[in-house]
Design an enzyme around this catalytic site. Structure first.
Site, PDB file in Angstrom:
ATOM      1  CB  SER A 197      -2.568  -9.949   7.247  1.00 33.31           C
ATOM      2  OG  SER A 197      -2.459 -11.187   6.838  1.00 33.31           O
ATOM      3  CB  SER A 202      -0.568 -13.173   8.953  1.00 35.21           C
ATOM      4  OG  SER A 202      -0.331 -11.753   8.632  1.00 35.21           O
ATOM      5  CE  LYS A 217       1.750 -10.017  10.650  1.00 30.97           C
ATOM      6  NZ  LYS A 217       0.675  -9.783   9.640  1.00 30.97           N
TER       7      LYS A 217
END
Length: 473
Positions: free
Chosen positions: A182, A158, A83
């Site tokens: 997320s 996210s 990420k």
């Protein structure tokens, strides 16, 4: 579908075994996934920084290790991507923000470090909203990442880039973070599995807020055994994190199979009155019979968590102000409006406000503890909505109920974050239009492995996770 593409959908556990027994080489595996990225990433924008050359170099080294009988890690040769909120040494880390579009860290974040140490091979970075704020993956640096089940819809966030890359076979495992959902939200929207571990289960470093307990790091995978494999590498103590749990990652190597006959679980359709879209409610209700077939005693019940909303919003705003206000002073207000708004919400917060919020959170912990003494698990929606339009930054209403902030629509996720209990999103079915809907399973305090066991039993009974996105058919 070509051999290489089919290889990309093999479980990570199977890929690891095939490489360990020399039936596949790491170079074959990494090349197949790079080919998959070349095939699908131009449409999906999930991998935003690709490190193909270094990945192939690592693959050759991995094959040499096998050839020479050198010790190998549990994730040997498995392709991963990180990420774009995690620091990656020598590889661009933008946080999805123009202010950091050229930033190259000198260290790895601890979760990245652990994946590499376990033998995983990084293919690059995955897309995320700016600073991970909001569960819709778009930013001014790289643009948006669509949902592979419907390119007109969002993949969530996210950790959206990682979920999309997993769902389409571009990587075997993904990492991410979860403050308000997320790891669970994009897993839900993309038909993969995402775990919010217990606080401290997967330590994070470097971190400006080493004692902060709302945000956690963790994995996503296409199935529960793969997720357990990732947790075996990512979990465990580290003295660089003051809240790291002492239990080793090897606790996730235990058998996932378990007899659930007689296990009492609470089933909540809306967590005490949250608005939930009818299509989501329909899939969730259908899951009840699966748990009953496993032998569980399913009871309509939900904990009293009335203060969780206030607690979460206060601590989120406090954290955002600390991180973003100095950046605004340096770079001006060239951040997305919701990030600026959330930072400004943190400015007037007082010490007495936080003290009272923490006292309420302690009361909340004990109420949840007493509730979970009656029920080993709590089942509820992951998200209150289906994947929404890619052009919409966040839903403004659910069933006619207005959303007051940009994260109100995901209360079914962030209220659980405030509790601190481990929670997982596991594929739960599809709507009539083919959109994925997950089921959220919440466990007792620090009972992460128990959550994986129930998710595994559900997964084995339903097999929804085997359905590939239309783009890959």
């Amino acid at each position: 579908m070509s051999f290489n593409s089919d290889l990309c959908f093999l479980p990570a556990t199977q890929l690891a075994m095939l490489m360990r027994t020399k039936k596949l080489s790491a170079t074959q595996v990494i090349q197949a996934h790079l080919d998959q990225i070349e095939r699908f990433n131009p449409t999906l924008n999930a991998i935003v920084t690709l490190t193909a050359d270094s990945a192939m170099q690592e693959a050759h080294r991995a094959d040499l290790q096998i050839a020479t009988g050198a010790p190998i890690g549990v994730l040997h040769g498995l392709p991963v991507a990180h990420k774009d909120l995690f620091l990656t040494k020598g590889v661009r880390t933008t946080f999805g923000s123009l202010a950091f579009k050229d930033y190259v860290p000198e260290v790895d974040s601890l979760p990245v470090e652990r994946l590499k140490k376990a033998g995983a091979i990084s293919l690059g970075k995955t897309n995320t909203p700016e600073f991970g704020a909001g569960s819709q993956t778009f930013n001014a640096v790289f643009g948006a990442t669509p949902n592979p089940y419907d390119l007109s819809k969002t993949c969530g966030g996210s950790s959206g880039g990682g979920a999309v890359a997993l769902a389409t076979g571009m990587i075997a495992l993904a990492d991410g973070t979860d403050l308000g959902g997320s790891l669970r939200n994009p897993a839900n929207f993309c038909n993969v599995v995402g775990l919010r571990p217990s606080v401290g289960r997967v330590p994070n470093w470097p971190d400006q807020l080493g004692w902060y307990t709302m945000s956690v790091a963790g994995p996503m995978a296409r199935n529960v055994p793969d997720l357990a494999l990732a947790m075996s590498a990512m979990a465990g103590p580290d003295d660089r994190s003051p809240i790291a749990l002492e239990a080793p990652g090897t606790i996730f190597n235990q058998p996932l199979s378990r007899d659930f006959r007689g296990v009492k679980i609470a089933f909540s359709a809306n967590l005490g009155g949250l608005p939930v879209e009818p299509a989501v409610a329909t899939v969730l209700e259908a899951s009840r019979s699966v748990f009953e077939a496993l032998g569980c005693e399913v009871v309509n019940a939900e904990p009293d968590i009335a203060e969780a909303d206030e607690i979460f919003m206060l601590w989120r705003a406090w954290r955002t102000e600390l991180r973003i206000t100095p950046l605004m002073a340096e770079h001006g207000k060239k951040f997305k409006d919701t990030v600026i708004w959330n930072a400004e919400q943190g400015i007037p917060i007082t010490g007495p406000q936080l003290a009272r919020a923490e006292a309420k959170r302690t009361e909340l912990y004990h109420r949840m503890r007493e509730f979970m003494a009656q029920y080993e698990f709590l089942i509820l929606p992951v998200n209150q909505v289906l994947p929404f339009s890619l052009d919409l930054d966040y839903p403004r209403e659910i069933n006619g109920v207005p959303m007051q902030t940009y994260i109100d629509w995901q209360k079914s996720l962030y209220l659980i974050s405030a509790l601190g209990n481990p929670a997982i999103s596991v594929p739960g079915g599809f709507t009539a239009t083919g959109l994925p809907v997950g089921v959220q399973i919440v466990g007792r305090h620090r009972a992460d492995f128990d959550v994986l066991q129930l998710a595994y039993a559900f997964e084995q009974s339903t097999q929804f996770g085997l359905t590939r996105p239309p783009i890959c058919l």
